[in-house]
Write a protein that holds these residues in place. Sequence first.
Motif, PDB file in Angstrom:
ATOM      1  N   ASP A 260     -36.997   8.957  -8.983  1.00  0.00           N
ATOM      2  CA  ASP A 260     -37.518  10.277  -9.470  1.00  0.00           C
ATOM      3  C   ASP A 260     -37.686  11.461  -8.312  1.00  0.00           C
ATOM      4  OD1 ASP A 260     -37.762   8.836 -11.584  1.00  0.00           O
ATOM      5  OD2 ASP A 260     -40.281   8.921 -11.758  1.00  0.00           O
ATOM      6  N   ASP A 261     -38.650  11.047  -7.503  1.00  0.00           N
ATOM      7  CA  ASP A 261     -38.487  11.845  -6.257  1.00  0.00           C
ATOM      8  C   ASP A 261     -37.264  12.507  -5.644  1.00  0.00           C
ATOM      9  OD1 ASP A 261     -41.491  11.809  -6.664  1.00  0.00           O
ATOM     10  OD2 ASP A 261     -42.096  10.631  -5.165  1.00  0.00           O
ATOM     11  N   THR A 262     -36.113  11.386  -5.288  1.00  0.00           N
ATOM     12  CA  THR A 262     -35.410  11.436  -4.799  1.00  0.00           C
ATOM     13  C   THR A 262     -33.633  11.830  -5.686  1.00  0.00           C
ATOM     14  OG1 THR A 262     -34.348  10.402  -4.471  1.00  0.00           O
ATOM     15  CG2 THR A 262     -35.794  10.364  -2.647  1.00  0.00           C
ATOM     16  N   GLY A 263     -33.871  12.097  -7.027  1.00  0.00           N
ATOM     17  CA  GLY A 263     -32.911  12.642  -7.993  1.00  0.00           C
ATOM     18  C   GLY A 263     -31.819  11.894  -7.832  1.00  0.00           C
ATOM     19  N   ALA A 264     -32.490  10.117  -7.606  1.00  0.00           N
ATOM     20  CA  ALA A 264     -31.065   9.223  -7.037  1.00  0.00           C
ATOM     21  C   ALA A 264     -30.626   8.652  -8.764  1.00  0.00           C
ATOM     22  CB  ALA A 264     -31.819   8.010  -6.163  1.00  0.00           C
ATOM     23  N   ALA A 265     -30.536   9.586  -9.493  1.00  0.00           N
ATOM     24  CA  ALA A 265     -30.311   8.028 -10.566  1.00  0.00           C
ATOM     25  C   ALA A 265     -28.970   7.612 -10.615  1.00  0.00           C
ATOM     26  CB  ALA A 265     -29.356   9.990 -11.524  1.00  0.00           C
ATOM     27  N   HIS A 266     -28.535   7.644  -9.394  1.00  0.00           N
ATOM     28  CA  HIS A 266     -27.050   6.566  -9.186  1.00  0.00           C
ATOM     29  C   HIS A 266     -27.822   5.343  -9.184  1.00  0.00           C
ATOM     30  CE1 HIS A 266     -28.004   7.776  -5.174  1.00  0.00           C
ATOM     31  NE2 HIS A 266     -27.647   6.049  -5.178  1.00  0.00           N
ATOM     32  N   LEU A 267     -29.780   4.987  -9.087  1.00  0.00           N
ATOM     33  CA  LEU A 267     -30.022   3.769  -8.840  1.00  0.00           C
ATOM     34  C   LEU A 267     -30.653   3.070 -10.009  1.00  0.00           C
ATOM     35  CD1 LEU A 267     -31.446   4.393  -5.289  1.00  0.00           C
ATOM     36  CD2 LEU A 267     -29.783   2.755  -5.449  1.00  0.00           C
ATOM     37  N   GLN A 268     -30.285   3.765 -10.988  1.00  0.00           N
ATOM     38  CA  GLN A 268     -30.885   3.641 -12.406  1.00  0.00           C
ATOM     39  C   GLN A 268     -30.622   1.831 -13.000  1.00  0.00           C
ATOM     40  OE1 GLN A 268     -33.804   4.455 -13.475  1.00  0.00           O
ATOM     41  NE2 GLN A 268     -34.318   3.843 -16.068  1.00  0.00           N
ATOM     42  N   ASP A 269     -29.387   2.256 -13.370  1.00  0.00           N
ATOM     43  CA  ASP A 269     -29.398   0.346 -13.623  1.00  0.00           C
ATOM     44  C   ASP A 269     -29.749  -0.763 -12.676  1.00  0.00           C
ATOM     45  OD1 ASP A 269     -28.193   1.209 -16.081  1.00  0.00           O
ATOM     46  OD2 ASP A 269     -25.915   1.400 -15.300  1.00  0.00           O
ATOM     47  N   ALA A 270     -29.533  -0.175 -11.257  1.00  0.00           N
ATOM     48  CA  ALA A 270     -29.194  -1.652 -10.183  1.00  0.00           C
ATOM     49  C   ALA A 270     -31.118  -1.629 -10.151  1.00  0.00           C
ATOM     50  CB  ALA A 270     -29.611  -0.898  -9.246  1.00  0.00           C
ATOM     51  N   TYR A 271     -32.066  -0.643 -10.847  1.00  0.00           N
ATOM     52  CA  TYR A 271     -33.634  -0.757 -10.530  1.00  0.00           C
ATOM     53  C   TYR A 271     -33.957  -1.665 -12.450  1.00  0.00           C
ATOM     54  CZ  TYR A 271     -38.179   0.742 -12.353  1.00  0.00           C
ATOM     55  OH  TYR A 271     -38.816   1.219 -13.440  1.00  0.00           O
ATOM     56  N   LEU A 272     -33.548  -1.400 -13.023  1.00  0.00           N
ATOM     57  CA  LEU A 272     -33.311  -2.219 -14.183  1.00  0.00           C
ATOM     58  C   LEU A 272     -33.322  -3.625 -14.100  1.00  0.00           C
ATOM     59  CD1 LEU A 272     -32.204   0.152 -17.344  1.00  0.00           C
ATOM     60  CD2 LEU A 272     -34.690  -0.338 -16.685  1.00  0.00           C
ATOM     61  N   ALA A 273     -32.015  -4.067 -12.923  1.00  0.00           N
ATOM     62  CA  ALA A 273     -31.313  -5.494 -13.025  1.00  0.00           C
ATOM     63  C   ALA A 273     -32.356  -5.647 -12.165  1.00  0.00           C
ATOM     64  CB  ALA A 273     -30.322  -5.167 -12.725  1.00  0.00           C
ATOM     65  N   ARG A 274     -33.120  -4.776 -11.263  1.00  0.00           N
ATOM     66  CA  ARG A 274     -34.338  -5.388 -10.377  1.00  0.00           C
ATOM     67  C   ARG A 274     -35.482  -6.011 -11.798  1.00  0.00           C
ATOM     68  NH1 ARG A 274     -34.333  -7.643  -4.816  1.00  0.00           N
ATOM     69  NH2 ARG A 274     -36.113  -8.062  -4.387  1.00  0.00           N
ATOM     70  N   ALA A 275     -35.910  -5.489 -12.034  1.00  0.00           N
ATOM     71  CA  ALA A 275     -36.824  -5.351 -12.942  1.00  0.00           C
ATOM     72  C   ALA A 275     -36.193  -6.686 -13.759  1.00  0.00           C
ATOM     73  CB  ALA A 275     -37.090  -4.609 -13.873  1.00  0.00           C
ATOM     74  N   LEU A 276     -35.305  -6.679 -14.388  1.00  0.00           N
ATOM     75  CA  LEU A 276     -34.635  -8.001 -14.447  1.00  0.00           C
ATOM     76  C   LEU A 276     -35.302  -9.163 -13.888  1.00  0.00           C
ATOM     77  CD1 LEU A 276     -34.535  -9.392 -17.666  1.00  0.00           C
ATOM     78  CD2 LEU A 276     -31.866  -8.999 -17.219  1.00  0.00           C
ATOM     79  N   PHE A 277     -34.871  -9.476 -12.771  1.00  0.00           N
ATOM     80  CA  PHE A 277     -34.650 -10.355 -11.990  1.00  0.00           C
ATOM     81  C   PHE A 277     -36.192 -10.705 -11.483  1.00  0.00           C
ATOM     82  CE2 PHE A 277     -35.523 -10.873  -7.329  1.00  0.00           C
ATOM     83  CZ  PHE A 277     -34.866 -12.170  -7.008  1.00  0.00           C
ATOM     84  N   LEU A 278     -37.519  -9.708 -11.493  1.00  0.00           N
ATOM     85  CA  LEU A 278     -38.308 -10.153 -11.542  1.00  0.00           C
ATOM     86  C   LEU A 278     -38.583 -10.848 -13.068  1.00  0.00           C
ATOM     87  CD1 LEU A 278     -39.863  -6.884  -9.209  1.00  0.00           C
ATOM     88  CD2 LEU A 278     -39.258  -8.945  -8.036  1.00  0.00           C
TER      89      LEU A 278
END
Length: 356
Positions: A260-278
């Motif tokens: 959110d702070d950096t506007g790195a929208a390109h990370l959104q799907d990888a972030y969700l994949a990380r959440a699922l992995f966790l």
Amino acid sequence: MIPKISVVIPVYNSAKYLRDCLDSLTGQSFADFEVVAVDDGSHDSSGKILDEYADKDDRFHVIHKPNGGVSAARNDGLSAAIGEYVLFVDSDDWLETEALRNMFEASENGKADVVVTDHFVWNEAFAGKVDVVEPVKRFFAQEFITDSRDVINRIQATVLYRGYSPYLSATCGYMFSALWTKLIRRSLLVENGILFNTKLKLYEDGLVALQIFQRAKIVAYRSVPTYHYRILNNSLCHVNEDRLVKDSANILAEVKNFIDDTGAAHLQDAYLARALFLTKKMALRSFFCSGAKGSFLSRYKAFKKILLTEPYGLAVKMARSLKLCGNEKSYGKLMGRGMFFATALMYEIRSKIKTL
């Protein structure tokens, strides 16, 4: 004279393995480096061992401080470092003789902001029981040096989940977020105020890695193993812990704030994949593992509650569209179809079989 590389080593009660680590540095073929070792309030002979090496080699500098945790120790080491580049090394691991030379040469004499190399894995649990062969983990399928923002963005996404790699390697595991295979331009860290988060117990490396790739202009990768990563029987990352649920929530909150702070929208799907992995990690190490407390039904209900809580709920909903790899592919299919009970039961049976 400013050294080319500062090697920062946080040390806490590592006497058993510390000489292996330090000897691998004194034996380097590349001599233009300093070592900043931070004795983080060790109760064993670690501090004395560090002083012994510092007395023999003026490239070694030791900081003795009260225990404050690995992140604070790394921050203190970084503050004292003066090298052009920084390499963070764990005190129970060791380096190949050509490690620093290979890393610096891959930077093309200081051109790259970050240099990535590969690593070996040494599993202490198998030592003495079988002939242990250290497998090589290759992060990418090809070598490169790039200034492409798109490629660097995808390298950054790999910190969160390997499926988003620009050059996916079949042997890329889960350790790309670790910093011990990354030579980092020190000014990139210092001038951007990049420090380790002292509140996190896990994945503090990952948050720093996200920041360095956000700022890096040139990234290089050399497909040569330089580092020996030792998996200890009591390693923090490899034990069943009740706090894993809380730690996972803290990790995801920090990553979300970064996006959110950096506007790195390109990370959104990888972030969700990380959440699922966790969620998979929680299932295997907290809810449905040997020694888990409570009845299976109560643990299943607690696990299901997490799966329905954000951001895990969105990750489950998006599971079948995420770039999952390996075992996460089948796990993602089960989650995406809402087969929570079947998954929990499978892991419960697996844990019972493993204890037989």
